[in-house]
Design an enzyme around this catalytic site. Structure first.
Site, short mmCIF file in Angstrom:
data_model
loop_
_atom_site.label_atom_id
_atom_site.label_comp_id
_atom_site.label_asym_id
_atom_site.label_seq_id
_atom_site.Cartn_x
_atom_site.Cartn_y
_atom_site.Cartn_z
CB CYS A 193 6.18 -0.26 -12.15
SG CYS A 193 7.37 -0.70 -10.88
CB ALA B 202 -0.94 0.00 1.21
#
Length: 570
Positions: free
Chosen positions: A375, A251
């Site tokens: 990513c 998170a």
């Protein structure tokens, strides 16, 4: 009065005289169309002449280009080994390397026609790899990896895109304001901005700002979050709804979590987990700043979360990765990452994805969805991980409902993946002007672990389900607070490595202790066995000695009797 009437009359007559020639011209136009036809013909002739001139110019340009190509082809020759060895010992000439890269790309664009005789394609590719590595500052094996994924020309575009910074983007916090009101407020402060695109309703792109974007009153009041455009995508794909239980497994610093809370409208339960205790500070600060009230923050290894949460509606796993999609923001990846690091990341990602699936409840009325994102653009960390999960759990891929992006690979080199991987989405810096990203969305249709026999049979992705097209709300964003969350994925991976190393050390210490005790027990038992054996051997040897002594006595007595008998006879 008379003079005034005369003047008015004269004016009226003048108006009438002005109108008469107009009527005549109108009647001439209606009665005789020859003038208009002539003008029309003149326009057609002019247009045709302009088109002819344009085609002639195009032909001349094409001919000039062919001549320049022929001259370029004749002028470039692949250097030999001796020339390359001499070049290595000289100071690097970047202009020479850049020109040679362009020449190599020109030859590889039409290799059969433009190559030198008796020269293979591998020679050109090898030289191109080394030149790109030297010019852009990469490890050669990474360039080789990119050349396997893209064509040589597209690889060049990808590397050039990594040299240019991505635009600054922010996400509107709909818990506190609207995008239109936020744009007006920032514009008054001298910020030049615009909407990111039609695919998001909360994103804004900042071109120029007279004030620090991360220190405005609107920022401090929690009206927006600094966040990369690509990190909007996983949350948009997950599309949580109100009163659900959602878990964000990685998170920090809170961009994705706060956006999930905005989509849930501060209802339900949002579990925000991060393995690094130091990053929890920024996560908690952003949750408070943006007004999130339905979040639970925990500090746990993501692989152990299924022990705590077993029946959640949706899970977001933005997994730690090698960062091959965020090289523009983290240039250290060029030299610090290798193919082994990527494969190591892939192993961790598989464990985390299986844990995310195990947490999700297949019987959920509204959910049962898992979004996996990285990513990175490598196949090792994306398609291979997703394909692995399809064979280990009862899940299937569904549409991400993202309106743009490149479909995921269904085949890569000699590898073949499940056909449903075309539902996943890839995003590239040189194509979409955002960080490289990968998004896959699963739906869990049964709890438990898939057996090998089930995995070999028909994959569940072939089944059609009406719930697959569940309304996926448009959400936008993810985290990029000062340092973007995506740029910290390598650090998250290192955190997992540190924990695993500590655990392995503790395990090894425990194992050594256990082994030590076991060895001591083994030594004691062996010593006891040796003593017993010695006693047994000693007893046996004594018995044998007694027996041999008795036998000797008997034989001696028999010999004496024989002698005595012989003596009596004599």
């Amino acid at each position: 009065m008379g003079d005034d009437d005369d003047s008015d009359f004269d004016a009226f007559e003048s108006l009438g005289e002005e109108k008469k020639p107009e009527k005549k011209s109108i009647f001439k136009a209606e009665g005789d169309d020859s003038d208009e036809d002539d003008e029309y013909e003149l326009k057609i002739e002019e247009d045709s002449k302009a088109q002819d001139a344009e085609t002639r110019q195009q032909q001349l340009d094409a001919e000039a280009e062919r001549k320049s190509d022929a001259q370029r082809q004749a002028g470039f020759k692949l250097p030999g080994k001796k020339e390359l060895e001499i070049e290595k010992h000289r100071p690097p000439d970047l202009q020479l390397v850049q020109n040679r890269i362009q020449d190599l790309l020109f030859v590889l664009a039409d290799f059969r026609v433009r190559r030198e005789p008796n020269r293979s394609r591998s020679e050109y590719i090898e030289l191109l790899r080394d030149d790109m590595a030297n010019f852009f500052g990469y490890v050669p094996e990474l360039i080789e990896l990119f050349l396997e994924m893209f064509s040589p020309a597209e690889t060049m575009e990808f590397l050039e895109a990594n040299e240019t910074p991505r635009p600054t983007t922010i996400r509107t916090n709909t818990l506190r304001t609207k995008r239109r009101d936020l744009a007006q407020a920032l514009t008054k402060r001298g910020v030049h901005l615009d909407a990111i695109g039609d695919w998001t309703k909360v994103g804004l792109k900042i071109y120029e700002s007279q004030v620090p974007v991360g220190a405005t009153p609107e920022y401090l009041a929690g009206h927006y979050m600094l966040q990369s455009a690509s990190s909007f995508l996983p949350v948009m794909a997950l599309a949580p709804i109100e009163n659900e239980t959602v878990v964000d497994m990685a998170a920090s610093p809170g961009g994705k979590s706060t956006y999930l809370a905005a989509l849930m409208k501060n209802t339900g339960t949002l579990v925000c987990n991060d393995i690094n205790t130091k990053r929890l500070t920024s996560l908690i600060a952003n949750l408070h700043r943006l007004g999130v009230r339905n979040a639970i923050v925990c500090n746990e290894d993501g692989r152990k979360l299924p022990l705590r949460y077993k029946k959640v509606d949706r899970v977001l796993l933005d997994a730690p990765c090698s960062g091959m999609g965020v090289i523009a923001r983290d240039p250290s990846v060029k030299l610090q990452r290798s193919v082994k690091d990527i494969q190591r990341s892939s192993h961790l990602q598989r464990e985390l994805l299986l844990a995310a699936i195990d947490m999700t409840d297949a019987q959920s009325n509204t959910g049962g969805y898992i979004v996996y994102s990285t990513c990175s653009i490598t196949v090792f960390e994306n398609e291979e991980v997703v394909d692995y999960a399809l064979g280990k759990r009862f899940v299937k891929l569904v549409s991400t409902n993202l309106s743009f992006g490149v479909n995921g690979y269904t085949r890569y080199g000699s590898k073949r993946f499940h056909p449903s991987l075309k539902l996943t989405k890839r995003f590239y810096p040189h194509v979409h002007n955002m960080d490289g990203f990968y998004v896959a969305k699963f739906r869990k249709f049964a709890n438990g672990v898939r057996k090998v026999e089930d995995a070999d049979g028909e994959n569940s992705n072939d089944d059609d389900d009406d719930e697959d097209d569940d309304d996926d709300k448009e959400g936008d964003d993810d985290d990029e607070e000062g340092e973007d969350e995506d740029a910290n994925k390598g650090e998250q991976e290192d955190d997992y490595d540190d924990i695993t190393n500590e655990k392995s050390k503790s395990k090894t210490n425990e194992e050594t202790k256990v082994m030590g005790t076991k060895e001591e027990e083994a030594r004691m038992t062996t010593n006891a066995n040796k003593r017993k054996k010695r006693k047994r051997v000693g007893k046996e040897s004594k018995n044998e000695q007694i027996k041999s002594h008795r036998n000797q006595n008997k034989s001696e007595k028999a010999k004496k009797k024989k002698r005595e008998g012989k003596h009596i006879k004599k």
